[in-house]
Design a protein around this motif. Structure first.
Motif, short mmCIF file in Angstrom:
data_model
loop_
_atom_site.label_atom_id
_atom_site.label_comp_id
_atom_site.label_asym_id
_atom_site.label_seq_id
_atom_site.Cartn_x
_atom_site.Cartn_y
_atom_site.Cartn_z
N GLY A 167 10.26 11.48 -15.08
CA GLY A 167 10.50 12.19 -16.33
C GLY A 167 11.88 12.46 -15.74
N GLU A 168 12.14 13.47 -17.00
CA GLU A 168 13.33 14.71 -17.03
C GLU A 168 13.07 15.30 -18.10
N ALA A 169 13.21 16.84 -17.58
CA ALA A 169 13.72 17.54 -18.95
C ALA A 169 15.02 18.60 -18.58
N GLY A 170 15.05 19.04 -19.85
CA GLY A 170 16.36 20.05 -20.13
C GLY A 170 15.74 21.91 -19.88
N THR A 171 14.76 22.06 -19.65
CA THR A 171 14.96 23.59 -19.90
C THR A 171 13.46 23.84 -19.24
N VAL A 172 12.82 25.24 -18.68
CA VAL A 172 11.23 25.46 -18.10
C VAL A 172 9.91 25.30 -19.31
N ALA A 173 10.79 24.98 -20.55
CA ALA A 173 9.13 24.89 -20.75
C ALA A 173 9.19 23.65 -21.11
N GLY A 174 10.26 22.23 -21.46
CA GLY A 174 10.19 20.96 -20.36
C GLY A 174 9.29 20.72 -19.76
N THR A 219 1.16 -1.03 -0.33
CA THR A 219 0.21 0.13 0.55
C THR A 219 0.92 1.05 -0.40
N THR A 220 1.98 1.33 0.13
CA THR A 220 2.83 2.57 0.24
C THR A 220 2.97 3.44 -1.46
N LYS A 221 2.72 4.11 -0.92
CA LYS A 221 2.58 5.22 -2.74
C LYS A 221 4.11 5.34 -3.07
N ARG A 222 5.10 5.26 -3.69
CA ARG A 222 6.06 5.57 -4.15
C ARG A 222 6.09 7.19 -4.85
N ILE A 223 6.91 8.03 -4.68
CA ILE A 223 7.16 9.23 -4.84
C ILE A 223 7.66 9.51 -5.82
N ARG A 224 6.79 9.75 -6.83
CA ARG A 224 7.13 9.97 -8.27
C ARG A 224 8.02 11.59 -8.17
N LEU A 225 8.74 11.52 -8.60
CA LEU A 225 10.24 12.99 -9.67
C LEU A 225 10.14 12.59 -10.65
N LEU A 226 10.17 14.38 -11.09
CA LEU A 226 10.86 14.77 -12.42
C LEU A 226 12.26 15.86 -11.67
N LEU A 227 13.11 15.09 -13.01
CA LEU A 227 14.18 15.58 -12.63
C LEU A 227 14.20 17.38 -14.06
N VAL A 228 15.20 18.32 -13.35
CA VAL A 228 15.04 19.33 -14.69
C VAL A 228 16.34 19.89 -14.11
N ASP A 229 17.02 19.35 -15.54
CA ASP A 229 18.34 20.38 -15.04
C ASP A 229 19.10 20.28 -16.60
#
Length: 90
Positions: free
Chosen positions: A37-44, A4-14
């Motif tokens: 997920g990942e992103a390299g920009t503010v828009a992303g 029942t433990t929910k995993r913490i979902r992370l988005l990496l932005v650099d």
């Protein structure tokens, strides 16, 4: 981790792919965390967060298309329950 433990979902932005890869590898060692997920920009970051609805965004303070602080404000408007951790090497 319990069923029942929910995993913490992370988005990496650099803007540096090697930083995202390193953080992703480090965080993958913790079963309670999931890099979604990942992103390299503010828009992303805004597009990806809006689509994936992460619990936490690890956000670089300096990105090629804007400030991490401005991105943080926009992320909170787009996905209000999201938590943001600002990262910087400066």
């Amino acid at each position: 981790m319990g069923l029942t433990t929910k995993r913490i979902r992370l988005l990496l932005v650099d803007d540096h792919e090697v930083v995202r890869a390193g953080l992703g590898a480090l965080l993958a060692q913790h079963e309670e965390l999931e890099v979604v997920g990942e992103a390299g920009t503010v828009a992303g970051a805004l597009e990806t967060a809006g689509r994936l609805k992460p619990d936490v965004v690890l956000l670089d303070v300096r990105l090629p298309d804007g400030s991490g602080f401005e991105a943080c404000r926009n992320l909170h408007q787009l996905t209000p329950p999201v938590k943001v951790i600002i990262l910087t090497a400066f």
